[in-house]
Design an enzyme around this catalytic site. Structure first.
Site, PDB file in Angstrom:
ATOM      1  N   SER A 197      17.203  49.332  -8.616  1.00  0.00           N
ATOM      2  CA  SER A 197      18.199  50.400  -8.591  1.00  0.00           C
ATOM      3  C   SER A 197      17.705  51.704  -9.209  1.00  0.00           C
ATOM      4  O   SER A 197      18.477  52.440  -9.830  1.00  0.00           O
ATOM      5  CB  SER A 197      19.506  49.938  -9.254  1.00  0.00           C
ATOM      6  OG  SER A 197      20.041  48.824  -8.544  1.00  0.00           O
ATOM      7  N   GLU A 199      10.346  44.038 -12.068  1.00  0.00           N
ATOM      8  CA  GLU A 199      11.588  44.145 -11.313  1.00  0.00           C
ATOM      9  C   GLU A 199      12.572  43.058 -11.753  1.00  0.00           C
ATOM     10  O   GLU A 199      12.535  41.936 -11.218  1.00  0.00           O
ATOM     11  CB  GLU A 199      11.300  43.992  -9.814  1.00  0.00           C
ATOM     12  CG  GLU A 199      10.438  45.099  -9.247  1.00  0.00           C
ATOM     13  CD  GLU A 199      10.763  45.362  -7.784  1.00  0.00           C
ATOM     14  OE1 GLU A 199      11.003  46.516  -7.446  1.00  0.00           O
ATOM     15  OE2 GLU A 199      10.814  44.406  -6.997  1.00  0.00           O
ATOM     16  N   GLY A 225      18.916  46.075  -5.939  1.00  0.00           N
ATOM     17  CA  GLY A 225      19.943  46.250  -4.904  1.00  0.00           C
ATOM     18  C   GLY A 225      21.359  46.146  -5.433  1.00  0.00           C
ATOM     19  O   GLY A 225      22.302  46.042  -4.656  1.00  0.00           O
ATOM     20  N   GLU A 278      12.295  38.692  -3.536  1.00  0.00           N
ATOM     21  CA  GLU A 278      12.919  38.191  -2.302  1.00  0.00           C
ATOM     22  C   GLU A 278      12.007  37.195  -1.599  1.00  0.00           C
ATOM     23  O   GLU A 278      12.471  36.214  -1.015  1.00  0.00           O
ATOM     24  CB  GLU A 278      13.279  39.377  -1.381  1.00  0.00           C
ATOM     25  CG  GLU A 278      14.469  40.144  -1.947  1.00  0.00           C
ATOM     26  CD  GLU A 278      14.532  41.607  -1.563  1.00  0.00           C
ATOM     27  OE1 GLU A 278      13.830  42.038  -0.631  1.00  0.00           O
ATOM     28  OE2 GLU A 278      15.292  42.352  -2.233  1.00  0.00           O
ATOM     29  N   LYS A 317      11.593  47.220   2.861  1.00  0.00           N
ATOM     30  CA  LYS A 317      12.083  45.895   3.259  1.00  0.00           C
ATOM     31  C   LYS A 317      12.256  45.852   4.788  1.00  0.00           C
ATOM     32  O   LYS A 317      11.465  46.475   5.484  1.00  0.00           O
ATOM     33  CB  LYS A 317      13.375  45.558   2.499  1.00  0.00           C
ATOM     34  CG  LYS A 317      13.207  45.803   0.987  1.00  0.00           C
ATOM     35  CD  LYS A 317      14.338  45.293   0.152  1.00  0.00           C
ATOM     36  CE  LYS A 317      14.051  45.649  -1.313  1.00  0.00           C
ATOM     37  NZ  LYS A 317      15.039  45.100  -2.228  1.00  0.00           N
ATOM     38  N   ASN A 363       9.843  50.612  -1.101  1.00  0.00           N
ATOM     39  CA  ASN A 363       9.802  49.310  -0.426  1.00  0.00           C
ATOM     40  C   ASN A 363      10.935  49.310   0.590  1.00  0.00           C
ATOM     41  O   ASN A 363      12.094  49.133   0.227  1.00  0.00           O
ATOM     42  CB  ASN A 363       9.984  48.194  -1.474  1.00  0.00           C
ATOM     43  CG  ASN A 363      10.140  46.827  -0.837  1.00  0.00           C
ATOM     44  OD1 ASN A 363       9.872  46.653   0.348  1.00  0.00           O
ATOM     45  ND2 ASN A 363      10.573  45.852  -1.630  1.00  0.00           N
ATOM     46  N   HIS A 382       7.107  39.755  -4.292  1.00  0.00           N
ATOM     47  CA  HIS A 382       8.449  40.327  -4.480  1.00  0.00           C
ATOM     48  C   HIS A 382       9.462  39.193  -4.680  1.00  0.00           C
ATOM     49  O   HIS A 382       9.327  38.125  -4.067  1.00  0.00           O
ATOM     50  CB  HIS A 382       8.834  41.178  -3.269  1.00  0.00           C
ATOM     51  CG  HIS A 382      10.076  41.977  -3.502  1.00  0.00           C
ATOM     52  ND1 HIS A 382      11.325  41.429  -3.377  1.00  0.00           N
ATOM     53  CD2 HIS A 382      10.249  43.252  -3.906  1.00  0.00           C
ATOM     54  CE1 HIS A 382      12.225  42.365  -3.677  1.00  0.00           C
ATOM     55  NE2 HIS A 382      11.600  43.474  -3.999  1.00  0.00           N
TER      56      HIS A 382
HETATM   57  P1  PGA Z   1      16.288  48.533  -5.101  1.00  0.00           P
HETATM   58  O1  PGA Z   1      15.107  47.510  -4.720  1.00  0.00           O
HETATM   59  O2  PGA Z   1      15.621  49.838  -5.492  1.00  0.00           O
HETATM   60  O3  PGA Z   1      17.092  48.679  -3.833  1.00  0.00           O
HETATM   61  O4  PGA Z   1      17.047  47.955  -6.232  1.00  0.00           O
HETATM   62  C1  PGA Z   1      13.922  47.471  -5.454  1.00  0.00           C
HETATM   63  C2  PGA Z   1      12.981  46.450  -4.874  1.00  0.00           C
HETATM   64  O5  PGA Z   1      13.448  45.404  -4.389  1.00  0.00           O
HETATM   65  O6  PGA Z   1      11.754  46.648  -4.887  1.00  0.00           O
END
Ligand code: PGA
Length: 251
Positions: free
Chosen positions: A210, A164, A170, A94, A11, A9, A92
């Site tokens: 992560s 998730e 992140g 976010e 982003k 992803n 997601h």
């Molecule tokens: P990350 O993000 O691997 O940077 O923790 C995962 C995601 O938001 O899908």
């Protein structure tokens, strides 16, 4: 059994040139069997990537649930399909947090994606306060029940769930493999209640938060974790290839 999947992803990262270089460099180095390797990229460069990807599959990061109309700045499922992408991330955390995406909207998006023959990657997960209060399963149940309300699954290969935990996204701090397995197993049991064990056993459930080359093997060695949805570590070519290879080797 289930074919593992590693979905990056990106982003809001990568210019068109960076993204094209990534695909040209990475595509021939990916495993050609045993895993579906996917990059979910910004909408404006999807067509450029689809044209160049052979092994790699491409997906969007969001879509609008309406067919067309006065929704400034939005992209429909049909428009994504028209760029020849296979997948789309839906719900997601976010998008839930910054763009007011409700479970009802997510439900409508899943239905529209399936109707348009896009494969949704449906994200669910609890935040830190919810985990600390012992509410993880309650939150997952609420999110899954609402996301899948009235959703018919004809082919379990075509809809993917990503667990998730928001506190792991992140942050560099992944869930432990046991925490991730417990949640993915619980999600599978919820899907089994809705669709029966046979369908639930064929659906892929990914872990995200992560995930990186140093922890991917341990995470995907768990029986109910069928791969990963990866943000940060999917932006680096070598680490994306390593993640895909680790998923292909899942026993
Ligand atoms: P990350 O993000 O691997 O940077 O923790 C995962 C995601 O938001 O899908």
């Amino acid at each position: 059994m289930r074919k593992p999947m590693l979905a990056g992803n990106w982003k809001m990262n990568n210019t068109r040139d960076d993204a094209i270089h990534f695909v040209l460099n990475v595509d021939s180095k990916l495993p050609t069997s045993g895993v579906d390797c996917v990059i979910c990229a910004p909408a404006i460069i999807l067509r450029d990537l689809v044209k160049r990807a052979e092994v790699l599959k491409i997906g969007g990061q969001n879509m609008n649930e309406n067919d067309y109309g006065a929704y400034t700045g939005e992209i429909s499922a049909f428009m994504l399909k028209d760029t020849k992408v296979d997948y789309v991330i839906i719900g997601h955390s976010e998008r839930r947090a910054y763009y007011n995406e409700t479970d009802e909207k997510i439900n409508a998006k899943i239905k529209k994606a399936l109707e348009t023959e896009l494969k949704p990657i449906v994200c669910v997960g609890e935040n830190l306060a919810e985990r600390e209060d012992g509410l993880t399963n309650a939150i997952l149940e609420l999110q899954i029940v609402k996301a899948f309300r009235g959703v018919t699954i004809d082919n379990p290969d075509n809809i993917i769930v990503a667990y998730e935990p928001i506190w792991a996204i992140g942050t560099g701090k992944s869930a432990s493999s046991q925490e991730a397995e417990d949640a993915c197993k619980f999600i599978r049991s919820l899907l089994a209640k809705n669709y029966g064990a046979e369908i639930a056993d064929r659906m892929r459930i990914l872990y995200g938060g992560s995930m990186k080359p140093s922890n991917v093997k341990e995470l995907v060695s768990q029986p109910d974790i069928d791969g990963g949805l990866v943000g940060g570590a999917s932006l680096d070519e070598e680490s994306f290839i390593a993640l895909c290879k680790a998923c292909a080797e899942k026993k």
